[in-house]
Design an enzyme around this catalytic site. Structure first.
Site, PDB file in Angstrom:
ATOM      1  N   CYS A 208       0.863  -1.195   0.000  1.00  0.00           N
ATOM      2  CA  CYS A 208       0.000   0.000   0.000  1.00  0.00           C
ATOM      3  C   CYS A 208       0.897   1.243   0.000  1.00  0.00           C
ATOM      4  O   CYS A 208       1.256   1.772   1.052  1.00  0.00           O
ATOM      5  CB  CYS A 208      -0.923  -0.011   1.213  1.00  0.00           C
ATOM      6  SG  CYS A 208      -2.117  -1.354   1.174  1.00  0.00           S
TER       7      CYS A 208
ATOM      8  N   CYS B 247      -9.309  -0.553 -16.266  1.00  0.00           N
ATOM      9  CA  CYS B 247      -8.481  -0.793 -15.085  1.00  0.00           C
ATOM     10  C   CYS B 247      -7.069  -0.253 -15.295  1.00  0.00           C
ATOM     11  O   CYS B 247      -6.219  -0.401 -14.421  1.00  0.00           O
ATOM     12  CB  CYS B 247      -8.443  -2.270 -14.732  1.00  0.00           C
ATOM     13  SG  CYS B 247      -7.675  -3.308 -16.003  1.00  0.00           S
TER      14      CYS B 247
END
Length: 388
Positions: free
Chosen positions: A14, A347
């Site tokens: 992340c 995407c």
């Protein structure tokens, strides 16, 4: 959001962890606007969801030992690192981890050890539906441990009653893959119900099977299908009637079933046979609902570029949700045959830009950021384009 794994430098996946969520969205929006600036679209508000506990699917690498298995990633030296406390997964997914870990011990499943090439259990894949039901898949090197999995399956089902679908997937090759082609379904049910509530309170009766693609963030999936439905309603309000709609790369049929309605002729095409099976199950469920016909939705297995030739004619509305590589061979066909409207769910905005450049006959009317993966730089987008 803050994460102890990130702070301890155990997992850095992340890349935007610790950055204010509103700032993350603002940065993504600015980047996307720069990328699509040549088309001057009208911008809709970003589609966002929770910044944590949003992932409906966990792809966990099995590591450690049979007595002390880890579920997470591979760290230094290709050894297993446990990430079962990750704050990204939906609660139903997280709640399954300790039970699955105990099942590994009971069934004597030896985690695969990458450095030596020994062991059987490579990955554990857990998918949760909005109702909390689960699909649990054990990715194995061979069938050697399937007998033990079957033997202890009653215990797993008793301890994890939400597990509707349980399978053994076979991945004998030493490749950087998450799963293999062969699947042994160990439960009566092969499909996980994935009901998605849309903005208009309608519920799409979607289904997901082993190996079939479905958006990782159910909240954003709802936003995507709702956006396509809203655009379609706007086109019909402007005079489009009896529309012929094609949904290419349709997956389990989310866009197609969201747009299914009496008076529309709808076809979905997807290369994955399990996904098409799930889409057909969803269409049949819609037909069985009192007063909710599926609008004649039909689904076929096939490559998108080949399917447009086989179907014949040109749709009024073309919906595409391609993989990261974009439309590849399909963009020239779209430019040449000129469907009146194009709904493109991307995407990978970089390939979206490339595809739009290859289709100069279209102008982009509206665009929207879809924040599928908070805490990362990843962006997804949807655009409504119209033939000039």
């Amino acid at each position: 959001m803050h994460c102890s794994y990130f702070d301890a430098n155990i997992c850095r996946s992340c890349t935007r962890m610790g950055v204010e969520f509103s700032r993350q969205i603002a940065v993504k929006q600015e980047r996307l606007e720069r990328m699509l600036a040549p088309w001057k679209p009208a911008w809709l508000a970003p589609c966002t969801g929770p910044e944590s506990y949003f992932r409906n699917k966990a792809k966990m690498v099995a590591g450690g030992s049979t007595a002390a298995p880890t579920l997470g990633i591979l760290g230094a030296g290709q050894e297993g690192v446990d990430l079962t406390g990750c704050g990204l997964y939906e609660p139903a997914v997280t709640a399954s981890f300790e039970i699955v870990r105990e099942f590994i011990r009971r069934a004597s499943l030896t985690p695969f050890h990458v450095p030596t090439g020994r062991g059987e259990l490579k990955h554990v894949l857990v998918t949760a539906s909005p109702t909390g039901q689960l699909m649990v898949r054990f990715v194995l090197r061979s069938t050697e441990s399937v007998v033990r999995i079957r033997k202890h399956l009653p215990w797993l089902r008793e301890q994890l009653p939400t597990a509707r679908v349980i399978t053994a997937n076979l991945l004998p090759e030493r490749k950087a893959l998450t799963e293999g082609a062969a699947e042994l379904v160990l439960t009566e049910e092969e499909l996980l119900p994935m009901p998605i509530r849309l903005d208009d309170a309608d519920v799409l009766p979607l289904f997901v099977g082993p190996g079939a693609f479905f958006q990782t963030n159910s909240t954003i999936a709802s936003g995507m299908y709702s956006q396509a439905r809203a655009w379609m309603a706007g086109l019909e309000a402007a005079g489009l009637t009896h529309a012929r709609v094609w949904d290419l790369y349709c997956g389990v049929g989310g866009f197609a079933l969201a747009l299914a309605s009496p008076g529309r002729r709808l076809v979905g095409v997807e290369v994955s046979a399990p996904a098409v099976e799930a889409a057909r199950r969803g269409a049949e469920t819609m037909r069985e609902r009192a007063g909710e016909p599926a609008g004649g939705a039909e689904f076929f297995v096939g490559d998108a570029a080949a399917a447009v030739r086989d179907l014949g004619g040109v749709p009024d509305v073309l919906v595409v949700n391609p993989p990261r590589r974009g439309l590849t061979d399909l963009a020239p066909w779209i430019e040449r045959t000129a469907p009146r409207y194009l709904i493109y769910s991307s995407c990978n905005p970089r390939t979206l830009v490339t595809d739009l450049e290859r289709m100069p006959g279209y102008r982009v009317r509206e665009a929207r950021l879809m924040d599928m993966f908070p805490q990362t730089d990843h962006m997804e987008a949807m655009v409504l384009a119209e033939r000039r």
